[in-house]
Design a protein around this motif. Structure first.
Motif, PDB file in Angstrom:
ATOM      1  N   MET A   1      21.630  74.344  27.385  1.00 57.73           N
ATOM      2  CA  MET A   1      21.130  73.640  28.228  1.00 57.73           C
ATOM      3  C   MET A   1      21.222  72.010  27.634  1.00 57.73           C
ATOM      4  O   MET A   1      21.288  71.738  26.719  1.00 57.73           O
ATOM      5  N   HIS A   2      21.494  71.349  28.795  1.00 56.12           N
ATOM      6  CA  HIS A   2      21.542  69.998  28.630  1.00 56.12           C
ATOM      7  C   HIS A   2      21.029  69.203  29.498  1.00 56.12           C
ATOM      8  O   HIS A   2      21.065  69.303  30.539  1.00 56.12           O
ATOM      9  N   SER A   3      20.234  68.064  29.089  1.00 58.13           N
ATOM     10  CA  SER A   3      19.617  67.014  30.242  1.00 58.13           C
ATOM     11  C   SER A   3      19.985  65.833  29.994  1.00 58.13           C
ATOM     12  O   SER A   3      20.135  65.352  28.758  1.00 58.13           O
ATOM     13  N   TYR A   4      20.209  64.916  30.986  1.00 56.13           N
ATOM     14  CA  TYR A   4      20.509  63.463  30.830  1.00 56.13           C
ATOM     15  C   TYR A   4      19.339  62.822  31.623  1.00 56.13           C
ATOM     16  O   TYR A   4      19.195  63.061  32.832  1.00 56.13           O
ATOM     17  N   LEU A   5      18.913  61.859  31.054  1.00 52.47           N
ATOM     18  CA  LEU A   5      17.820  60.910  31.711  1.00 52.47           C
ATOM     19  C   LEU A   5      18.561  59.604  31.869  1.00 52.47           C
ATOM     20  O   LEU A   5      18.962  59.047  30.848  1.00 52.47           O
ATOM     21  N   GLU A   6      18.319  58.915  32.971  1.00 49.57           N
ATOM     22  CA  GLU A   6      18.783  57.637  33.097  1.00 49.57           C
ATOM     23  C   GLU A   6      17.324  56.903  32.475  1.00 49.57           C
ATOM     24  O   GLU A   6      16.380  56.457  33.347  1.00 49.57           O
ATOM     25  N   VAL A   7      17.568  56.235  31.344  1.00 49.79           N
ATOM     26  CA  VAL A   7      16.370  55.452  30.734  1.00 49.79           C
ATOM     27  C   VAL A   7      16.220  54.148  31.593  1.00 49.79           C
ATOM     28  O   VAL A   7      15.139  53.563  31.685  1.00 49.79           O
ATOM     29  N   ASP A   8      17.282  53.272  31.980  1.00 50.98           N
ATOM     30  CA  ASP A   8      17.171  52.140  32.424  1.00 50.98           C
ATOM     31  C   ASP A   8      16.247  52.397  33.837  1.00 50.98           C
ATOM     32  O   ASP A   8      15.529  51.595  34.347  1.00 50.98           O
ATOM     33  N   ASN A   9      16.756  53.462  34.564  1.00 52.56           N
ATOM     34  CA  ASN A   9      16.140  53.791  35.770  1.00 52.56           C
ATOM     35  C   ASN A   9      14.678  53.980  35.779  1.00 52.56           C
ATOM     36  O   ASN A   9      13.814  53.465  36.423  1.00 52.56           O
ATOM     37  N   MET A  10      14.311  54.943  34.613  1.00 48.91           N
ATOM     38  CA  MET A  10      13.012  55.094  34.461  1.00 48.91           C
ATOM     39  C   MET A  10      12.268  54.038  34.037  1.00 48.91           C
ATOM     40  O   MET A  10      10.895  54.036  34.519  1.00 48.91           O
ATOM     41  N   LEU A  11      12.768  53.259  33.332  1.00 47.50           N
ATOM     42  CA  LEU A  11      11.817  51.822  32.978  1.00 47.50           C
ATOM     43  C   LEU A  11      11.649  51.147  34.162  1.00 47.50           C
ATOM     44  O   LEU A  11      10.457  50.411  34.348  1.00 47.50           O
ATOM     45  N   LYS A  12      12.570  50.890  35.000  1.00 44.93           N
ATOM     46  CA  LYS A  12      12.685  50.171  36.146  1.00 44.93           C
ATOM     47  C   LYS A  12      11.723  50.370  36.744  1.00 44.93           C
ATOM     48  O   LYS A  12      10.532  49.901  37.529  1.00 44.93           O
ATOM     49  N   ARG A  13      11.546  51.815  37.148  1.00 46.18           N
ATOM     50  CA  ARG A  13      10.473  52.485  38.130  1.00 46.18           C
ATOM     51  C   ARG A  13       9.185  52.313  37.543  1.00 46.18           C
ATOM     52  O   ARG A  13       8.078  52.071  38.140  1.00 46.18           O
ATOM     53  N   TRP A  15       7.940  49.890  35.483  1.00 42.16           N
ATOM     54  CA  TRP A  15       7.521  48.694  35.790  1.00 42.16           C
ATOM     55  C   TRP A  15       7.125  48.348  37.313  1.00 42.16           C
ATOM     56  O   TRP A  15       6.466  47.524  37.455  1.00 42.16           O
ATOM     57  N   GLU A  16       7.917  48.710  38.050  1.00 45.56           N
ATOM     58  CA  GLU A  16       7.548  48.836  39.582  1.00 45.56           C
ATOM     59  C   GLU A  16       6.220  49.078  40.052  1.00 45.56           C
ATOM     60  O   GLU A  16       5.731  48.750  40.489  1.00 45.56           O
ATOM     61  N   LEU A  17       5.668  50.266  39.357  1.00 49.84           N
ATOM     62  CA  LEU A  17       4.679  51.058  39.410  1.00 49.84           C
ATOM     63  C   LEU A  17       3.607  50.235  38.898  1.00 49.84           C
ATOM     64  O   LEU A  17       2.231  50.227  39.460  1.00 49.84           O
ATOM     65  N   GLU A  18       3.732  49.679  37.799  1.00 49.15           N
ATOM     66  CA  GLU A  18       2.561  48.940  36.826  1.00 49.15           C
ATOM     67  C   GLU A  18       2.477  47.602  37.428  1.00 49.15           C
ATOM     68  O   GLU A  18       1.368  46.882  37.202  1.00 49.15           O
ATOM     69  N   ALA A  19       3.455  47.052  38.191  1.00 54.88           N
ATOM     70  CA  ALA A  19       3.396  45.576  38.517  1.00 54.88           C
ATOM     71  C   ALA A  19       2.250  45.502  39.458  1.00 54.88           C
ATOM     72  O   ALA A  19       2.064  46.238  40.048  1.00 54.88           O
ATOM     73  N   GLU A  20       1.988  44.165  39.594  1.00 55.93           N
ATOM     74  CA  GLU A  20       0.624  44.047  40.627  1.00 55.93           C
ATOM     75  C   GLU A  20       1.378  43.864  41.931  1.00 55.93           C
ATOM     76  O   GLU A  20       2.447  43.330  41.895  1.00 55.93           O
ATOM     77  N   PRO A  21       0.598  44.217  43.057  1.00 54.86           N
ATOM     78  CA  PRO A  21       1.036  44.192  44.266  1.00 54.86           C
ATOM     79  C   PRO A  21       1.265  42.618  44.869  1.00 54.86           C
ATOM     80  O   PRO A  21       0.681  41.627  44.367  1.00 54.86           O
ATOM     81  N   PRO A  22       2.383  42.587  45.745  1.00 48.41           N
ATOM     82  CA  PRO A  22       2.691  41.252  46.070  1.00 48.41           C
ATOM     83  C   PRO A  22       1.246  40.559  46.601  1.00 48.41           C
ATOM     84  O   PRO A  22       0.484  41.417  47.353  1.00 48.41           O
ATOM     85  N   VAL A  23       1.145  39.240  46.595  1.00 50.10           N
ATOM     86  CA  VAL A  23       0.128  38.693  47.298  1.00 50.10           C
ATOM     87  C   VAL A  23       0.047  38.743  48.727  1.00 50.10           C
ATOM     88  O   VAL A  23       1.207  38.349  49.378  1.00 50.10           O
TER      89      VAL A  23
END
Length: 138
Positions: A1-13, A15-23
């Motif tokens: 079995m082999h699994s590939y994760l896109e680390v950049d995409n995961m980090l981006k998502r 931080w998007e979830l953790e970011a404060e909502p726009p004013v």
């Protein structure tokens, strides 16, 4: 079995979830705008430093100024008196709260002259019991 994760995409998502909502600006309804304007235009302080605010009626001559609410308030009072007769502890606590309101000038006794004033507004009320509170349970 082999699994590939896109680390950049995961980090981006992440931080998007953790970011404060726009004013965003709160959109007020017409009634809310009128109420805010009434509050700003009519709020004053009396000599004791207490705020005096007019009731925010939607119309110039609200239903509560036509006398129908007096009958409702009187009926609510009779029901409350009946309830207090059956529960002596509640009656003592309620009486204490009313005395405290009078002493703190949160309310005043209506004079005979003002009792049947056409512009009087009657607010029906009842005792609210909060068993979860240590102080001011009623």
């Amino acid at each position: 079995m082999h699994s590939y994760l896109e680390v950049d995409n995961m980090l981006k998502r992440f931080w998007e979830l953790e970011a404060e909502p726009p004013v965003t600006r709160k959109m007020l309804t017409d009634d809310e705008i009128k109420c805010e304007k009434l509050f700003k235009d009519t709020t004053k302080r009396n000599g004791d430093g207490r705020f005096i605010v007019r009731l925010p009626f939607r119309m110039a001559n609200p239903d509560c100024m036509r006398g129908e609410f007096r009958k409702i308030a009187e009926k609510r009072l009779r029901n409350l008196e009946f309830k207090l007769q059956r529960n002596i502890k509640l009656k003592e606590d309620y009486t204490q709260v009313i005395r405290e309101y009078l002493n703190l000038n949160h309310m005043v006794k209506v004079t005979d002259k003002d009792k049947f004033k056409k512009t009087a507004i009657y607010l029906p009320h009842h005792a609210v019991v909060r068993e979860d509170k240590d102080t001011t349970k009623v």
